[in-house]
Enzyme design. Structure first.
Site, PDB file in Angstrom:
ATOM      1  N   ARG A 120      28.937 -13.433 -51.207  1.00 49.55           N
ATOM      2  CA  ARG A 120      28.482 -14.767 -50.864  1.00 49.55           C
ATOM      3  C   ARG A 120      27.137 -15.007 -51.510  1.00 49.55           C
ATOM      4  O   ARG A 120      26.209 -14.234 -51.302  1.00 49.55           O
ATOM      5  CB  ARG A 120      28.294 -14.798 -49.341  1.00 49.55           C
ATOM      6  CG  ARG A 120      28.986 -15.904 -48.675  1.00 49.55           C
ATOM      7  CD  ARG A 120      28.940 -15.828 -47.207  1.00 49.55           C
ATOM      8  NE  ARG A 120      27.738 -15.352 -46.554  1.00 49.55           N
ATOM      9  CZ  ARG A 120      27.352 -15.775 -45.364  1.00 49.55           C
ATOM     10  NH1 ARG A 120      28.059 -16.695 -44.741  1.00 49.55           N
ATOM     11  NH2 ARG A 120      26.290 -15.279 -44.784  1.00 49.55           N
ATOM     12  N   ASP A 219      26.030  -4.190 -45.187  1.00 51.34           N
ATOM     13  CA  ASP A 219      24.780  -3.422 -45.082  1.00 51.34           C
ATOM     14  C   ASP A 219      24.843  -2.406 -43.945  1.00 51.34           C
ATOM     15  O   ASP A 219      24.384  -1.274 -44.083  1.00 51.34           O
ATOM     16  CB  ASP A 219      23.600  -4.366 -44.849  1.00 51.34           C
ATOM     17  CG  ASP A 219      23.185  -5.091 -46.123  1.00 51.34           C
ATOM     18  OD1 ASP A 219      23.568  -4.638 -47.214  1.00 51.34           O
ATOM     19  OD2 ASP A 219      22.475  -6.104 -46.014  1.00 51.34           O
TER      20      ASP A 219
HETATM   21  C1  PRP Z   1      30.377 -10.865 -46.095  1.00 50.66           C
HETATM   22  C2  PRP Z   1      31.669 -10.575 -45.383  1.00 50.66           C
HETATM   23  C3  PRP Z   1      32.601 -11.608 -45.954  1.00 50.66           C
HETATM   24  C4  PRP Z   1      31.691 -12.793 -46.136  1.00 50.66           C
HETATM   25  C5  PRP Z   1      31.917 -13.751 -45.007  1.00 50.66           C
HETATM   26  O1  PRP Z   1      30.365 -10.344 -47.357  1.00 50.66           O
HETATM   27  O2  PRP Z   1      32.116  -9.260 -45.553  1.00 50.66           O
HETATM   28  O3  PRP Z   1      33.200 -11.234 -47.174  1.00 50.66           O
HETATM   29  O4  PRP Z   1      30.343 -12.283 -46.083  1.00 50.66           O
HETATM   30  O5  PRP Z   1      31.186 -14.905 -45.179  1.00 50.66           O
HETATM   31  P1  PRP Z   1      31.865 -16.312 -45.459  1.00 50.66           P
HETATM   32  O6  PRP Z   1      32.982 -16.472 -44.462  1.00 50.66           O
HETATM   33  O7  PRP Z   1      30.745 -17.283 -45.228  1.00 50.66           O
HETATM   34  O8  PRP Z   1      32.361 -16.340 -46.869  1.00 50.66           O
HETATM   35  P2  PRP Z   1      29.060 -10.386 -48.307  1.00 50.66           P
HETATM   36  O9  PRP Z   1      29.086 -11.607 -49.157  1.00 50.66           O
HETATM   37  O10 PRP Z   1      27.852 -10.176 -47.457  1.00 50.66           O
HETATM   38  O11 PRP Z   1      29.291  -9.174 -49.269  1.00 50.66           O
HETATM   39  P3  PRP Z   1      29.287  -7.583 -48.965  1.00 50.66           P
HETATM   40  O12 PRP Z   1      30.547  -7.277 -48.213  1.00 50.66           O
HETATM   41  O13 PRP Z   1      29.272  -7.002 -50.316  1.00 50.66           O
HETATM   42  O14 PRP Z   1      28.045  -7.257 -48.166  1.00 50.66           O
HETATM   43  N1  URA Z   2      28.651 -11.830 -43.518  1.00 51.27           N
HETATM   44  C1  URA Z   2      28.247 -10.862 -42.673  1.00 51.27           C
HETATM   45  O1  URA Z   2      28.301  -9.664 -43.012  1.00 51.27           O
HETATM   46  N2  URA Z   2      27.753 -11.210 -41.481  1.00 51.27           N
HETATM   47  C2  URA Z   2      27.689 -12.495 -41.066  1.00 51.27           C
HETATM   48  O2  URA Z   2      27.234 -12.752 -39.936  1.00 51.27           O
HETATM   49  C3  URA Z   2      28.117 -13.499 -41.955  1.00 51.27           C
HETATM   50  C4  URA Z   2      28.612 -13.139 -43.173  1.00 51.27           C
END
Ligand code: PRP
Ligand code: URA
Length: 226
Positions: A120, A219
């Protein structure tokens, strides 16, 4: 802004607003969610609980898939037993969805796994695709998208679009925690997709994080929350 929604053991989603949204009310799920959300839970324990919750949700998400008869012999006599009749594909969304794969493979050892990388954009909250390991054409009857968090729904909607363009027949989305904004977005864009979830939280904050949520699922799993 959507109405705040109470999560808890008795709340039921409105089937008219979200006809394909399923939320687990199992006490073991509720108990494990409390551990997952707690800010003092360390990455090792966090990964363990993501895995356990994934197992429980996967069990529920598979409840309606068909089986076919298989002839086996017990030590006592022959019998007709059952085996899964659907070919299943698991689509973990990198990074955070990775932690859900092992448990799902325990439940469905013959499933294929295809990785999809989406993150995101912190400013726009829009998903950016950076990795796609789908084969040339769809080879399964049911695809399960795995991602712990459904926040704005941007990543889930993008993943579903990728799978549909690719020819996926039936798609289910498995999340640990969802926000109402995300459930609305997926329901509107893809009313055919079933959603299975452990908790529905109140709303998103101004940075697109789920409240009360658990913070950043990637994270917290991989120890990169600084
Ligand atoms: C997080 C989570 C989803 C997304 C959800 O991933 O694992 O994929 O955010 O948010 P949304 O519904 O608003 O799209 P992130 O982008 O943080 O990536 P990561 O898993 O690499 O930390
Ligand atoms: N992605 C996450 O990991 N946590 C949230 O709360 C929203 C998006």
């Amino acid at each position: 802004m959507p109405e705040p929604i109470e999560s808890g053991a008795t709340w039921r989603p409105d089937p008219e607003r979200w006809p394909r949204f399923h939320i687990s009310r199992h006490p073991a799920v509720l108990h494990k969610l409390a551990i997952l959300r707690d800010e003092d839970t360390e990455p090792k324990k966090f990964r363990e609980v993501v895995r356990e919750l994934s197992w429980l949700l996967g069990y529920e998400a598979l409840a309606d898939v068909s089986t076919k008869p298989i002839a086996i012999r017990t030590p006592i006599e022959p019998m007709e037993a059952d085996e899964l009749a659907v070919r299943i594909g698991l689509v973990p969304i990198l990074r955070a969805g990775l932690g859900m794969v092992d448990a799902m493979l325990e439940l469905m050892p013959t499933a294929e796994v295809w990785h999809l990388g989406l993150f995101r954009d912190e400013r726009t909250l829009r998903p950016v695709e950076y990795y796609n390991k789908l084969p040339d054409s769809a080879t399964v009857d049911l695809s399960l998208i795995l991602d712990p968090m459904l926040a704005t729904g941007g990543s889930a909607t993008a993943a579903i679009e990728v799978l549909k363009r690719w020819g996926a027949a039936r798609i289910k989305l498995v999340n640990l925690i969802a926000a109402p904004e995300g459930v609305d977005a997926v329901t509107k864009a893809h009313p055919d997709v079933e959603m299975h979830c452990a908790a529905l939280d109140r709303q998103l904050n101004e940075r697109g994080y789920i409240m009360p949520g658990l913070g950043d699922a990637g994270d917290r799993q991989f120890g990169t929350a600084h």
